[in-house]
Write an enzyme that holds these catalytic residues in place. Structure first.
Site, PDB file in Angstrom:
ATOM      1  CE1 TYR A   1      -4.244   6.011   5.885  1.00 18.63           C
ATOM      2  CE2 TYR A   1      -4.642   4.857   3.831  1.00 18.63           C
ATOM      3  CZ  TYR A   1      -5.117   5.497   4.952  1.00 18.63           C
ATOM      4  OH  TYR A   1      -6.463   5.641   5.144  1.00 18.63           O
TER       5      TYR A   1
ATOM      6  CG  HIS B   1      -2.059   0.955   1.157  1.00 17.82           C
ATOM      7  ND1 HIS B   1      -2.231   1.844   0.116  1.00 17.82           N
ATOM      8  CD2 HIS B   1      -3.099   1.172   2.003  1.00 17.82           C
ATOM      9  CE1 HIS B   1      -3.324   2.564   0.334  1.00 17.82           C
ATOM     10  NE2 HIS B   1      -3.873   2.172   1.466  1.00 17.82           N
TER      11      HIS B   1
ATOM     12  CG  HIS C   1      -5.580   5.982  -0.650  1.00 15.70           C
ATOM     13  ND1 HIS C   1      -6.209   4.765  -0.632  1.00 15.70           N
ATOM     14  CD2 HIS C   1      -5.766   6.471  -1.922  1.00 15.70           C
ATOM     15  CE1 HIS C   1      -6.759   4.534  -1.812  1.00 15.70           C
ATOM     16  NE2 HIS C   1      -6.492   5.560  -2.610  1.00 15.70           N
TER      17      HIS C   1
END
Length: 359
Positions: A186, A181, A184
């Site tokens: 993060y 990931h 977004h």
């Protein structure tokens, strides 16, 4: 046959169709104690329903590589063996339905330690099972958010090791795909963007330095993951800032680097790293970002973002804008979207014999 229902192969893994489920946090795990981060009945029912509905690949919600890597205390994790055992029940059932099990490995960085959205989503402190967030730089995500601690080089190396350990446990849990990931806002996305990365050492400043952490994580995950199975990477193609942020040009450049480091497909989203930005949210609004990566690099892509209608999804694939589509909210509304799309477009998906009478 519609392109949506053609199998798709990454390395030695063949996914039965191009309808994939995007990761969506459920905020439904135990917050503390020995069962913290362990998938329970809700997670099983949620993911199993979409597999029964014919979805070809299902990505779990952002699954934290460490306790402090959770977005909220109620997020899933894969930092211990108890969590591994909980996931095995899910991956076993998905495999029985012909669905490929994928897990998104994540660290929330400065956006960690927040409450469930239906409880306001604001920051939580130790009295509510919260903690001090970590980030590349001591810059809060937005007004009212917790001030994160700047990671030391030693701590960065520790987080890279946490991703590696999470990948190893993911395979033990029965997953066939891992996704890193990097989107977004993060932790990995925070390192990538100059909006959130103010460092002056080897992890900040130039594009090469800001991409260093992402590539180290990918290398660590790839080293633990079987060569015959794919690794995906989720990216926010743009911060949606006029200046001083991550751009689509940066995404195209990073895609080439990710391919060289063993990533097999780029999951192209956008936004999440800067608060208060205006995003022109319309059907398929992020598809052009995926299309550009696919056109300008050799890295396959999946498109996401308000893809709701079967003919819309089919057009994305037939136009060559993406290799697969990821559905989020639409699969929350309709767990059997893939089967409905097959009926409308003349395709086929797996149907359990218990449901034959409904075909």
């Amino acid at each position: 046959m519609s392109s949506l229902f053609e199998p798709y192969t990454l390395r030695s893994l063949t996914i039965p169709n191009r309808i994939w489920m995007a990761p969506m946090c459920q905020y439904s795990a135990e917050e503390s104690g020995p069962d913290a981060g362990v998938p329970g009945d809700w997670h099983f029912a949620h993911l199993a329903a979409r597999a029964v509905g014919g979805t070809g690949l299902i990505l779990t919600e952002a699954t934290a590589v460490s306790p402090e890597g959770r977005i909220s205390p109620a997020d899933l994790g894969i930092w211990n063996d108890t969590q591994v055992a909980g996931f095995r029940r899910i991956t076993r059932f998905l495999a029985e339905q012909g669905t490929v099990s994928a897990i998104q490995l994540a660290h929330a960085g400065r956006k960690a330690s927040t409450d469930r959205p239906w409880k306001g989503g604001g920051p939580v402190g130790p009295e509510a099972n919260g903690w001090e967030p970590l980030a590349p730089s001591p810059v809060p995500f937005a007004d009212g958010h917790l001030l994160p601690a700047e990671l030391t080089v030693e701590q960065i190396e520790e987080v890279v090791g946490q991703f590696a350990g999470a990948a190893r446990r993911a395979r033990e849990a029965g997953f066939e795909v891992v996704e890193v990931h990097g989107a977004h806002g993060y932790l990995i996305g925070e390192f990538l963007s100059p909006h959130s990365n103010r460092r002056t050492d080897a992890y900040g400043g130039s594009f090469e330095n800001r991409a260093r952490f992402a590539l180290q994580v990918v290398d660590a995950v790839r080293a633990e993951w079987p060569d015959e199975l794919p690794v995906l990477f989720r990216i926010s193609a743009t911060d949606w800032l006029d200046e001083g942020g991550w751009t689509v040009d940066d995404t195209v450049r990073l895609a080439d680097e990710l391919l060289a480091h063993g990533v097999d497909l780029l999951d192209v989203s956008s936004g999440g790293n800067a608060s208060g930005v205006r995003i022109p949210v319309t059907p398929g609004y992020q598809v052009p970002f995926a299309a550009r990566v696919r056109a300008e690099t050799r890295l396959p892509v999946a498109a996401v973002g308000l893809i709701t209608r079967p003919e819309q999804a089919e057009k994305i694939l037939s136009n060559g804008e993406a290799d697969a589509v990821l559905l989020g909210r639409e699969l929350l509304r309709d767990p059997s979207w893939a089967r409905r799309a097959a009926g409308e477009l003349g395709g086929t998906v797996h149907t359990p014999p218990q449901y034959d009478r409904a075909v």
